[in-house]
Write a protein that holds these residues in place. Sequence first.
Motif, PDB file in Angstrom:
ATOM      1  N   TYR A   5      -5.850  -2.548   6.097  1.00  0.00           N
ATOM      2  CA  TYR A   5      -6.423  -1.505   5.260  1.00  0.00           C
ATOM      3  C   TYR A   5      -7.678  -0.892   5.895  1.00  0.00           C
ATOM      4  O   TYR A   5      -8.301  -1.478   6.787  1.00  0.00           O
ATOM      5  CB  TYR A   5      -6.754  -2.050   3.871  1.00  0.00           C
ATOM      6  N   ASP A  45      -2.127   7.325  10.076  1.00  0.00           N
ATOM      7  CA  ASP A  45      -2.954   6.141   9.853  1.00  0.00           C
ATOM      8  C   ASP A  45      -4.277   6.239  10.608  1.00  0.00           C
ATOM      9  O   ASP A  45      -5.331   5.840  10.093  1.00  0.00           O
ATOM     10  CB  ASP A  45      -2.194   4.885  10.283  1.00  0.00           C
ATOM     11  N   SER A  48      -6.440   8.736   8.804  1.00  0.00           N
ATOM     12  CA  SER A  48      -7.004   8.137   7.586  1.00  0.00           C
ATOM     13  C   SER A  48      -8.249   7.324   7.919  1.00  0.00           C
ATOM     14  O   SER A  48      -9.264   7.387   7.209  1.00  0.00           O
ATOM     15  CB  SER A  48      -5.963   7.252   6.907  1.00  0.00           C
ATOM     16  N   MET A  61      -8.353   1.006   1.218  1.00  0.00           N
ATOM     17  CA  MET A  61      -7.032   1.594   1.041  1.00  0.00           C
ATOM     18  C   MET A  61      -6.064   0.982   2.041  1.00  0.00           C
ATOM     19  O   MET A  61      -6.300   1.021   3.256  1.00  0.00           O
ATOM     20  CB  MET A  61      -7.083   3.108   1.237  1.00  0.00           C
ATOM     21  N   ILE A  62      -4.980   0.418   1.539  1.00  0.00           N
ATOM     22  CA  ILE A  62      -3.928  -0.106   2.416  1.00  0.00           C
ATOM     23  C   ILE A  62      -3.284   1.066   3.143  1.00  0.00           C
ATOM     24  O   ILE A  62      -2.896   2.064   2.533  1.00  0.00           O
ATOM     25  CB  ILE A  62      -2.879  -0.891   1.626  1.00  0.00           C
ATOM     26  N   LEU A  63      -3.195   0.956   4.454  1.00  0.00           N
ATOM     27  CA  LEU A  63      -2.653   2.020   5.289  1.00  0.00           C
ATOM     28  C   LEU A  63      -1.128   1.940   5.356  1.00  0.00           C
ATOM     29  O   LEU A  63      -0.518   0.983   4.894  1.00  0.00           O
ATOM     30  CB  LEU A  63      -3.262   1.931   6.686  1.00  0.00           C
ATOM     31  N   CYS A  65       2.605   4.611   5.852  1.00  0.00           N
ATOM     32  CA  CYS A  65       3.509   5.445   5.062  1.00  0.00           C
ATOM     33  C   CYS A  65       4.961   4.952   5.124  1.00  0.00           C
ATOM     34  O   CYS A  65       5.749   5.277   4.235  1.00  0.00           O
ATOM     35  CB  CYS A  65       3.479   6.892   5.568  1.00  0.00           C
ATOM     36  N   SER A  96      -0.696   5.614   0.804  1.00  0.00           N
ATOM     37  CA  SER A  96      -1.913   5.344   1.586  1.00  0.00           C
ATOM     38  C   SER A  96      -2.960   6.440   1.422  1.00  0.00           C
ATOM     39  O   SER A  96      -4.047   6.331   1.998  1.00  0.00           O
ATOM     40  CB  SER A  96      -1.647   5.106   3.079  1.00  0.00           C
ATOM     41  N   GLU A  97      -2.653   7.485   0.645  1.00  0.00           N
ATOM     42  CA  GLU A  97      -3.670   8.511   0.363  1.00  0.00           C
ATOM     43  C   GLU A  97      -4.301   8.291  -1.011  1.00  0.00           C
ATOM     44  O   GLU A  97      -5.526   8.232  -1.129  1.00  0.00           O
ATOM     45  CB  GLU A  97      -3.055   9.914   0.450  1.00  0.00           C
ATOM     46  N   PRO A 100      -1.661   2.623  -2.730  1.00  0.00           N
ATOM     47  CA  PRO A 100      -1.622   1.725  -1.576  1.00  0.00           C
ATOM     48  C   PRO A 100      -0.412   1.968  -0.688  1.00  0.00           C
ATOM     49  O   PRO A 100       0.691   2.263  -1.159  1.00  0.00           O
ATOM     50  CB  PRO A 100      -1.571   0.331  -2.224  1.00  0.00           C
ATOM     51  N   GLY A 101      -0.639   1.820   0.628  1.00  0.00           N
ATOM     52  CA  GLY A 101       0.396   2.095   1.605  1.00  0.00           C
ATOM     53  C   GLY A 101       1.291   0.904   1.896  1.00  0.00           C
ATOM     54  O   GLY A 101       1.331  -0.088   1.154  1.00  0.00           O
TER      55      GLY A 101
END
Length: 313
Positions: A5, A45, A48, A61-63, A65, A96-97, A100-101
């Motif tokens: 994240y 990613d 981000s 935030m968990i990355l 897609c 992820s935006e 959570p990703g």
Amino acid sequence: MRAAYASSLQPDVPLSGLTVGDLPFSAPDGWVPVEVRASSLNQHDIWSLRGVGLPADRLPMILGCDAAGVTPDGDPVLVHPVVLDPADPRGYSLLSERHPGTLADQVAAPPENLIPIPAGVTFAEAACLPTAWLTAYHMLVTRGRAAEAGAVLVQGAGGGVATAAVAIGVALGKRVYATSRDQWKRDRVAELGAVAVEPGARLPERVDVVIESVGEPTFSHSLKCAAPGARIVVCGATGGHLAQVDLRRVFAMQLEILGSSMGTPHELAELLEMCAAGRIRPVIDSTFPFTAVADAFTRLNSGDVFGKVVIEH
């Protein structure tokens, strides 16, 4: 659960904001939890971690897609990462935006975002598709109307979208030309069935569709290579966004310049069927275990990749 994240936003040294550790799992009402078996990385990613599209108030935030995994019922599924989002100017956001990703042991998604994985497609192969390959498919088939095209030019082959566009274009029976600054990438492009050329080189013919993700360094060449009525489909501007456009060529040749981003669940299902039928095979640059996810980010950020960087969970 384990997760990779963004813990801080670092515009100049993005990987310094990456943390791998434990975070709690949560899911909005009605969303389905998926046990992730494979995921893949995207330039999204890295952006981000730079803070592009991800404000500090959403951290951690968990990355990620892209993910393929298993539902609580044991069904293998691919996660379509586009979520309807009235609060976003685009009308949607990506996992992820705001939510959570996928770079975690579990990810949650709306049930309509879960696409069954057909027999013959591995989790690793499926996990390559939801962002880069879906973007390329939407650019070629939907926005670029490849069914009406004979020849296609792909700028900047080597990256995820461009490499996918080469493979999909060849699978669709098109004459595909692809540019790259690096000889070794041009060699790899030729192995995929394209005619590899140096950036800015004159082509043997004008093309009906241009796949453009580079932007400023290549856009003039894209215009010059376009046949009358051609579609120049743009999904990014990795080399710079202030491209010069000769409007005289646009109106004289009746060119279409089309923006494009991601694709639909139906298109993702079509991509999976192409994989299952053996028409395409996702190009995988390298595979890492989840315990080495930081090394996978380093690999992606090096710029020396050809195809997708995959994480196996």
